[in-house]
Design a protein around this motif. Structure first.
Motif, PDB file in Angstrom:
ATOM      1  N   THR A 168     -26.021 -55.564  -4.922  1.00  0.00           N
ATOM      2  CA  THR A 168     -26.130 -55.603  -3.473  1.00  0.00           C
ATOM      3  C   THR A 168     -25.257 -54.573  -2.780  1.00  0.00           C
ATOM      4  N   ALA A 169     -24.072 -54.270  -3.332  1.00  0.00           N
ATOM      5  CA  ALA A 169     -23.164 -53.307  -2.716  1.00  0.00           C
ATOM      6  C   ALA A 169     -23.454 -51.913  -3.274  1.00  0.00           C
ATOM      7  N   ASP A 170     -23.752 -50.968  -2.389  1.00  0.00           N
ATOM      8  CA  ASP A 170     -24.138 -49.637  -2.840  1.00  0.00           C
ATOM      9  C   ASP A 170     -22.940 -48.855  -3.343  1.00  0.00           C
ATOM     10  N   ASN A 171     -23.206 -47.898  -4.249  1.00  0.00           N
ATOM     11  CA  ASN A 171     -22.180 -47.000  -4.745  1.00  0.00           C
ATOM     12  C   ASN A 171     -22.148 -45.744  -3.900  1.00  0.00           C
ATOM     13  N   ASP A 172     -20.983 -45.085  -3.871  1.00  0.00           N
ATOM     14  CA  ASP A 172     -20.927 -43.763  -3.293  1.00  0.00           C
ATOM     15  C   ASP A 172     -21.760 -42.814  -4.158  1.00  0.00           C
ATOM     16  N   ILE A 173     -22.177 -41.711  -3.568  1.00  0.00           N
ATOM     17  CA  ILE A 173     -23.032 -40.749  -4.263  1.00  0.00           C
ATOM     18  C   ILE A 173     -22.175 -39.837  -5.143  1.00  0.00           C
ATOM     19  N   ILE A 174     -22.569 -39.672  -6.392  1.00  0.00           N
ATOM     20  CA  ILE A 174     -21.905 -38.702  -7.257  1.00  0.00           C
ATOM     21  C   ILE A 174     -22.311 -37.301  -6.810  1.00  0.00           C
ATOM     22  N   ILE A 175     -21.325 -36.476  -6.438  1.00  0.00           N
ATOM     23  CA  ILE A 175     -21.626 -35.124  -5.980  1.00  0.00           C
ATOM     24  C   ILE A 175     -21.151 -34.060  -6.972  1.00  0.00           C
ATOM     25  N   TYR A 176     -20.352 -34.451  -7.941  1.00  0.00           N
ATOM     26  CA  TYR A 176     -19.872 -33.453  -8.901  1.00  0.00           C
ATOM     27  C   TYR A 176     -19.278 -34.178 -10.094  1.00  0.00           C
ATOM     28  N   LYS A 177     -19.396 -33.553 -11.235  1.00  0.00           N
ATOM     29  CA  LYS A 177     -18.782 -34.104 -12.441  1.00  0.00           C
ATOM     30  C   LYS A 177     -18.286 -32.966 -13.313  1.00  0.00           C
ATOM     31  N   GLU A 178     -17.101 -33.128 -13.842  1.00  0.00           N
ATOM     32  CA  GLU A 178     -16.485 -32.099 -14.679  1.00  0.00           C
ATOM     33  C   GLU A 178     -15.619 -32.789 -15.713  1.00  0.00           C
ATOM     34  N   ARG A 179     -15.208 -32.046 -16.710  1.00  0.00           N
ATOM     35  CA  ARG A 179     -14.306 -32.603 -17.711  1.00  0.00           C
ATOM     36  C   ARG A 179     -13.070 -31.721 -17.826  1.00  0.00           C
ATOM     37  N   LEU A 180     -11.948 -32.350 -18.113  1.00  0.00           N
ATOM     38  CA  LEU A 180     -10.698 -31.661 -18.381  1.00  0.00           C
ATOM     39  C   LEU A 180     -10.336 -31.861 -19.842  1.00  0.00           C
ATOM     40  N   VAL A 181      -9.596 -30.926 -20.406  1.00  0.00           N
ATOM     41  CA  VAL A 181      -9.182 -31.023 -21.801  1.00  0.00           C
ATOM     42  C   VAL A 181      -7.658 -31.111 -21.852  1.00  0.00           C
ATOM     43  N   PRO A 182      -7.097 -31.509 -22.993  1.00  0.00           N
ATOM     44  CA  PRO A 182      -5.643 -31.605 -23.102  1.00  0.00           C
ATOM     45  C   PRO A 182      -4.958 -30.313 -22.678  1.00  0.00           C
ATOM     46  N   GLY A 183      -3.970 -30.458 -21.818  1.00  0.00           N
ATOM     47  CA  GLY A 183      -3.230 -29.302 -21.318  1.00  0.00           C
ATOM     48  C   GLY A 183      -3.661 -28.832 -19.952  1.00  0.00           C
ATOM     49  N   ASP A 184      -4.842 -29.229 -19.497  1.00  0.00           N
ATOM     50  CA  ASP A 184      -5.283 -28.852 -18.151  1.00  0.00           C
ATOM     51  C   ASP A 184      -4.393 -29.519 -17.115  1.00  0.00           C
ATOM     52  N   ARG A 185      -4.152 -28.802 -16.029  1.00  0.00           N
ATOM     53  CA  ARG A 185      -3.376 -29.349 -14.918  1.00  0.00           C
ATOM     54  C   ARG A 185      -4.220 -29.333 -13.647  1.00  0.00           C
ATOM     55  N   LEU A 186      -4.130 -30.426 -12.910  1.00  0.00           N
ATOM     56  CA  LEU A 186      -4.856 -30.573 -11.645  1.00  0.00           C
ATOM     57  C   LEU A 186      -3.831 -30.667 -10.523  1.00  0.00           C
ATOM     58  N   LEU A 187      -3.871 -29.711  -9.601  1.00  0.00           N
ATOM     59  CA  LEU A 187      -2.960 -29.686  -8.463  1.00  0.00           C
ATOM     60  C   LEU A 187      -3.748 -30.014  -7.198  1.00  0.00           C
ATOM     61  N   TRP A 188      -3.341 -31.070  -6.533  1.00  0.00           N
ATOM     62  CA  TRP A 188      -3.988 -31.560  -5.308  1.00  0.00           C
ATOM     63  C   TRP A 188      -3.087 -31.170  -4.144  1.00  0.00           C
ATOM     64  N   MET A 189      -3.643 -30.459  -3.150  1.00  0.00           N
ATOM     65  CA  MET A 189      -2.809 -29.883  -2.087  1.00  0.00           C
ATOM     66  C   MET A 189      -3.357 -30.198  -0.702  1.00  0.00           C
ATOM     67  N   ASP A 190      -2.423 -30.332   0.248  1.00  0.00           N
ATOM     68  CA  ASP A 190      -2.779 -30.545   1.652  1.00  0.00           C
ATOM     69  C   ASP A 190      -1.791 -29.768   2.513  1.00  0.00           C
ATOM     70  N   ASP A 191      -2.289 -28.733   3.191  1.00  0.00           N
ATOM     71  CA  ASP A 191      -1.420 -27.966   4.089  1.00  0.00           C
ATOM     72  C   ASP A 191      -1.780 -28.209   5.552  1.00  0.00           C
ATOM     73  N   THR A 192      -2.514 -29.318   5.819  1.00  0.00           N
ATOM     74  CA  THR A 192      -2.858 -29.661   7.198  1.00  0.00           C
ATOM     75  C   THR A 192      -1.827 -30.597   7.807  1.00  0.00           C
ATOM     76  N   GLU A 193      -0.973 -31.184   7.000  1.00  0.00           N
ATOM     77  CA  GLU A 193       0.077 -32.063   7.498  1.00  0.00           C
ATOM     78  C   GLU A 193       1.190 -31.217   8.132  1.00  0.00           C
ATOM     79  N   PRO A 194       2.092 -31.863   8.866  1.00  0.00           N
ATOM     80  CA  PRO A 194       3.242 -31.113   9.400  1.00  0.00           C
ATOM     81  C   PRO A 194       4.014 -30.384   8.311  1.00  0.00           C
TER      82      PRO A 194
END
Length: 306
Positions: free
Chosen positions: A181-207
């Motif tokens: 009954t409860a809908d899922n969000d739409i999958i818009i992208y899928k990728e895989r990471l391997v050991p050693g990969d680093r993911l940096l999440w950034m936001d420069d819109t804040e003060p």
């Protein structure tokens, strides 16, 4: 042993209680919750009308209850006199705090391992940068991907596993984590990471500039979802592609350079290994949903009960 796992915050309705919803949390699939509430004292069952997956279910539930406290039916119960739509909106807005970049930035660099499950709730304009060492002797890492968020509330689900055979990056084999009954969000992208990969999440819109850094100690299935897909002027979905008009700020550029110059990761694997070189082949198994969400493992039946 895994450090992070998923839970659910849900909204339930019942035909005999118009104008009232139940908002709660569970670590189990939310389909089981209404069944547990359907007792002989109720003439009708509860229905799951909304659910949100989160890495911080207890904190998310508390925030939602606090925000809706003026609408609480009774102080000691999880029932609220609000519409399901308002309940869902409140949950999604609160999730941007409990699972947003500030929540994850409170921790230093996160090292993720087999069994870890993370939910990142993102905001428009934030960018994500994936870096990897091209070889074990490379002097520094290189940029593999650069992504941009186009809608508030878009999410990344990160599923870490020691088995690379469970990591497709085309047709989804990941759990849908939803109900009938409860809908899922739409999958818009899928990728895989391997050991050693680093993911940096950034936001420069804040003060002030803020970032969160994740390092994969094993393989990772990454899934991006949205509730409100955006499109280009030509009608193509934006997915998480970077807008052509976007320009990296000096802070984003400095952060990217810093991550690429970090020492070699604790574990490492080639991104395109090849079986002939002695690496395990990837994406050849169809993983059952329970591989990604342990809550989906079927519980043993107690045959002593009637």
């Amino acid at each position: 042993m895994s450090q992070y796992s998923f839970g659910f915050v849900y909204v339930l309705t019942n035909k005999i209680m118009p104008g009232i919803v139940k908002i709660g949390m569970t670590a189990a699939p939310e389909e089981e919750k209404p069944m547990g509430l359907f007792t002989t004292g109720l003439p009708d069952a509860f229905e799951v009308v909304f659910r949100a997956i989160t890495s911080h279910p207890a904190e998310l539930e508390k925030r939602v209850h606090d925000q809706l406290k003026e609408k609480r039916y009774r102080p000691n119960r999880e029932f609220f006199e609000v519409t399901p739509e308002l309940a869902a909106t409140t949950i999604l807005q609160a999730r941007q705090e409990t699972d947003g970049i500030k929540a994850w930035a409170k921790k230093s660099q996160l090292y993720l391992q087999d069994g870890d499950r993370l939910l990142l709730s993102m905001r428009t304009g934030q960018v994500l940068f994936v870096s990897a060492y091209p070889s074990v002797i490379a002097p520094e890492a290189e940029m593999i991907d650069l992504w941009q968020v186009h809608t508030d509330g878009d999410t990344l689900e990160l599923y870490f596993t020691d088995d690379p055979a469970y990591l497709p990056n085309d047709e989804p084999h990941s759990p849908e984590t939803g109900t009938h009954t409860a809908d899922n969000d739409i999958i818009i992208y899928k990728e895989r990471l391997v050991p050693g990969d680093r993911l940096l999440w950034m936001d420069d819109t804040e003060p002030r500039f803020i970032s969160a850094l994740f390092e994969s100690k094993c393989h990772c299935q990454l899934i991006a979802r949205t509730r409100d897909p955006k499109f280009t002027a030509e009608g193509y979905p934006k997915l998480i592609n970077v807008d052509t008009s976007w320009t990296a700020s000096s802070q984003v550029s400095a952060a990217k350079q810093y991550v690429c110059s970090l020492p070699r990761p604790r574990t490492w694997a080639a991104r395109h290994p090849g079986v002939a070189k002695g690496w395990t082949d990837g994406a050849w198994k169809n993983a059952p949903p329970a591989n990604w969400l342990q809550q989906l493992n079927q519980k043993p039946v107690n045959r002593n009960t009637q």
